[in-house]
Design an enzyme around this catalytic site. Sequence first.
Site, PDB file in Angstrom:
ATOM      1  N   SER A  48       0.772  -0.872  -0.463  1.00  0.00           N
ATOM      2  CA  SER A  48       0.237  -0.394   0.068  1.00  0.00           C
ATOM      3  C   SER A  48       0.851   1.685  -0.244  1.00  0.00           C
ATOM      4  O   SER A  48       2.186   1.208   0.597  1.00  0.00           O
ATOM      5  CB  SER A  48      -0.940   0.013   1.474  1.00  0.00           C
ATOM      6  OG  SER A  48      -1.905   1.410   1.086  1.00  0.00           O
ATOM      7  N   GLU A  49       0.344   2.297  -0.058  1.00  0.00           N
ATOM      8  CA  GLU A  49       1.517   3.204  -1.410  1.00  0.00           C
ATOM      9  C   GLU A  49       1.748   3.882  -0.015  1.00  0.00           C
ATOM     10  O   GLU A  49       3.023   4.904   0.256  1.00  0.00           O
ATOM     11  CB  GLU A  49       0.948   4.985  -2.300  1.00  0.00           C
ATOM     12  CG  GLU A  49      -0.148   4.901  -1.753  1.00  0.00           C
ATOM     13  CD  GLU A  49      -1.145   5.575  -2.662  1.00  0.00           C
ATOM     14  OE1 GLU A  49      -1.211   5.183  -4.069  1.00  0.00           O
ATOM     15  OE2 GLU A  49      -2.719   6.399  -2.566  1.00  0.00           O
ATOM     16  N   ASN A  50       1.418   3.856   1.321  1.00  0.00           N
ATOM     17  CA  ASN A  50       1.305   5.062   2.228  1.00  0.00           C
ATOM     18  C   ASN A  50       1.759   3.975   3.871  1.00  0.00           C
ATOM     19  O   ASN A  50       2.032   4.418   4.630  1.00  0.00           O
ATOM     20  CB  ASN A  50      -0.520   4.644   3.119  1.00  0.00           C
ATOM     21  CG  ASN A  50      -1.099   4.390   3.172  1.00  0.00           C
ATOM     22  OD1 ASN A  50      -1.673   2.744   2.321  1.00  0.00           O
ATOM     23  ND2 ASN A  50      -1.736   3.916   4.521  1.00  0.00           N
TER      24      ASN A  50
END
Lengths: 225, 226
Positions: A48-50
């Site tokens: 997940s990009e976060n």
Amino acid sequence: MADGLTRNQMAWRLGRDIAEGSYVNLGVGIPLLVLEHAPGGREIIFHSENGVLGMKPKDETDGILPDDLTNAGKQPVSLVPGAAMFHHADSFIMIRGGHVDIAVLGAYQVAENGDLANWRLPGSPTAPAVGGAMDLAAGARNVWVICEHNGRDGAPKIVRECTLPLTGPGSVNRIYTDLAIIDVTPDGLVVREKIETLSLEDLQALSGAPLTLANGWRPLEAPDL
Amino acid sequence: MIDKQCKSAAEAVEGIKDGAVILVGGFGQTGEPMDLLDAIAARGLRDLTIVANGGGSGEHGIGRLLAAGCVRKLVCSFPRVPGSVAFEELYEQRAIELEIVPQGTIAERVRAGGAGIPAFYVPTGAGTELADGKELREFEGRTFVMEHAIKGDVAVIKADRADRWGNLTYRLSARNFNPVMAMGAELTIAQVEECVPLGGMDPETIITPSIFVDRVVEIPGGVSNG
């Protein structure tokens, strides 16, 4: 007209094509459904990009506060054993540096050369928002688009040339729709699977770019979900 | 004795000036330093530039800064989320400048600012309208876009634990932009859940070393947009 797959079935079907050991980023929208329908018995590591490697659907018994761990859509998720956390610059090193095997993205339009448009609708009164879409389009080793074959107005999402602002040129390798699975190849768009009762001519009529049917094409199927 | 701990959010944000460039951590409301941002809004500052992933949501944090008219320009990747009412109103009234930057490019521009690198090339955005007006250069047959570093006057971040030197740890994906923003500003201010005695954190677990942190304020719980 033959019935197509539901969004959940599309996500399920895409999941079957993810190989063991893959690092896979899921964009917001339909792509995040792939997490819910990932194949069992295979170790797939969802990014997940976060700043998350190893997310899984939210397990309410994990003791993690919903605000402490989210996916890219800001919904709560949980972690698999072996998960790792990192900050945003490292997360996008993974993305931009070609370390992510597959990015699954939504689309407004995909062109026959793999151009992707999925971030801005000109004329919309709302502000544009790009998020991580351009980083993923430019950096992931493979970009798989998952989207309905046609927009709400019936317009084909698969087109000869994108008329909407590009997210990335030549980014897309494969398209999963409710009606077909289509590879983007140097020789054009090749249909690997399609709804069995839908003829190539009917599928072509719903598409804005020329399609060819692969030798050994298979019916596009998914269980009831 | 070094002691970077402040007694309140109000004390922690003292000295920030009108027109400041403020780097803000958080992704959605996860890891957003709401109490520090509310304290900045309470000071009634004007013409701030906010660099963050989003445009806030709800009445606290970036949302409050926007609603209070403190912000002239927002540099972000994703301003529109459920609850981003304050941003949407300003945008509709053309009362705010918006610079849309791909998410990884924001992270790297701020990282470069903190790392002493004035500009760099990325593949992100090449062939799109976000590369308009930017220098392009080919490397190994591929087109890259030159991006400039972003340096903040101030960074406001949220962490989990701190000691009086300002070493920081985070909670899961509440880490997100926070360690990056911490490195990119002249003055870095952290709100934390808990302050622990010096030596109370395993050096192997410290994510943001104290050299990047100037002020710390302990705010257990903190406000939330629900």
